[in-house]
Enzyme design. Structure first.
Site, PDB file in Angstrom:
ATOM      1  CG  ASP A 131       3.448  -2.600   2.136  1.00 50.91           C
ATOM      2  OD1 ASP A 131       3.472  -1.407   1.814  1.00 50.91           O
ATOM      3  OD2 ASP A 131       2.712  -3.445   1.591  1.00 50.91           O
ATOM      4  CB  SER A 188       5.933   2.408  -0.556  1.00 51.63           C
ATOM      5  OG  SER A 188       5.232   1.431   0.172  1.00 51.63           O
ATOM      6  CG  ASN A 224       1.608  -2.416  -1.987  1.00 53.62           C
ATOM      7  OD1 ASN A 224       2.621  -2.254  -1.310  1.00 53.62           O
ATOM      8  ND2 ASN A 224       0.914  -1.420  -2.508  1.00 53.62           N
ATOM      9  CB  SER A 260      -1.572  -4.361  -5.180  1.00 56.86           C
ATOM     10  OG  SER A 260      -0.240  -4.409  -5.669  1.00 56.86           O
TER      11      SER A 260
END
Ligand SMILES: *[C@@H]1O[C@H](CO)[C@@H](O)[C@H](O)[C@H]1NC(C)=O
Length: 340
Positions: free
Chosen positions: A31, A62, A137, A170
């Protein structure tokens, strides 16, 4: 950990073993180095005495998977994410306010290699980290298909391939610059807080003087949307297959173009259980049920041998005059050769 330079060797040993048990960590993400999720987790880890460096993309990267792209430009052709560093500055450098945070204008996997082979040996007090963390993430990375696409995953499996234990994390929150995360009720703080607890538990689970994870293994953590009760969300051991999605091409808005959608019903191929414990629930389904999914992965993609694969290989031997096969292999080192 940044310990005072007056400490002697013995004092340092005491400091490490008795007080904080800090480990050396390299963090990255896809990111960008200004990510709120990334920096919240960094702050929590440094806060308990871990020695943490970040080497993360200068810009959002990404969907790059394990792609290793090193810039050919010495200097940035434009500003970095959130204008943290101006265009024209070197393509690699430290954050203006923290010498442990580095940006590099490359893909996530390239950032891992630049971290391991340049930043850490040259600027840190360690060369090989005990652990690589990628993320957290913005958005989940669930199932085997997404695993190979995700830059968060790509940075983790690049580290695993370099013999370094790695955890890809994530969350389910949306992008936020690090300087806009305004307290413990912010989603980025919640995601980092849950991640921090999991990372600490994994670090503490490893026996003394042992690697944090077995060689060639890593961990994929996916976190569902969090609310006030985020501290009590259960962590479930999962597998990558099971309810997992794969893409299909669907017509785009402009005639003659395509975009992706999740194939429905879910494809059997991406959900075939081949390795690991097939009784574990799929990570996709566990996150959909509001729980945290934790899957172990390996970077050995070799398929299991079965009667069907044996018969396939026997047929190939007959057709091609392939030399080798089982009888030709030595234990621990089967090298199978084809006649040119
Ligand atoms: C990159 O920027 C530096 C100043 O930071 C400058 O000296 C150098 O000439 C630049 N390199 C290129 C290739 O533009």
């Amino acid at each position: 950990m940044r310990f005072p330079s007056i400490l002697t060797g013995a004092a340092i040993t005491l400091f490490f073993s008795g007080v904080c048990n800090g480990v050396n960590i390299l963090m990255s993400n896809d990111d960008g180095f200004g990510s709120g999720n990334l920096r919240q987790l960094y702050d929590m880890l440094t806060g308990v005495g871990h020695n943490v460096y970040i080497v993360a993309p200068a810009l959002q990267q990404s969907g790059q998977g394990g792609r290793v792209d090193f810039t050919t430009e010495a200097n940035l052709t434009g500003p970095t994410q959130y204008n943290l560093v101006a265009g024209g500055a070197p393509s690699i450098g430290a954050d203006p306010i923290d010498s442990h945070i580095w940006y590099y204008n490359g893909t996530p996997a390239a950032c891992i290699f630049v971290g391991l082979d340049y930043v850490l040996p040259k600027f840190a007090d360690f060369a090989v980290p005990d652990l690589v963390l990628t993320g957290p993430n913005y958005g989940t990375n669930l199932g085997p298909f997404v695993w190979t696409l995700s830059g968060t995953a790509g940075a983790a499996y690049a580290a695993t391939a370099r013999s370094i234990p790695a955890i890809a994390i994530s969350g389910s929150n949306t992008a936020v610059p690090y300087y806009e995360v305004d307290g413990p009720d912010h989603d980025a703080h919640r995601v980092a807080s849950v991640s921090f607890k999991i990372v600490e538990a994994i670090i503490k689970s490893s026996p003394p003087k042992h690697s944090i994870l077995p060689l060639g293994y890593g961990i994929n953590v996916n976190i569902p949307p969090l609310d006030d009760n985020h501290e009590s969300v259960p962590v479930v051991q999962t597998r990558m297959t099971g309810g997992a999605e794969v893409d299909e091409a669907v017509p785009g808005k402009t005639p003659g173009t395509f975009t992706w959608a999740n194939l429905s019903p879910r494809a059997a191929g991406v959900n075939q259980c081949l390795n690991g414990d097939c009784d574990l629930p799929g990570e996709t389904e566990v996150v959909a049920a509001g729980k945290i999914a934790l899957s172990l992965y390996t970077v050995d993609y070799t398929a299991p041998t079965t009667p069907r694969t044996n018969s396939l290989m026997q047929r190939l031997t007959k057709l091609t005059g392939w030399t080798g096969g089982k009888e030709g292999g030595k234990k621990g080192g089967h090298s199978r050769r084809w006649r040119a």
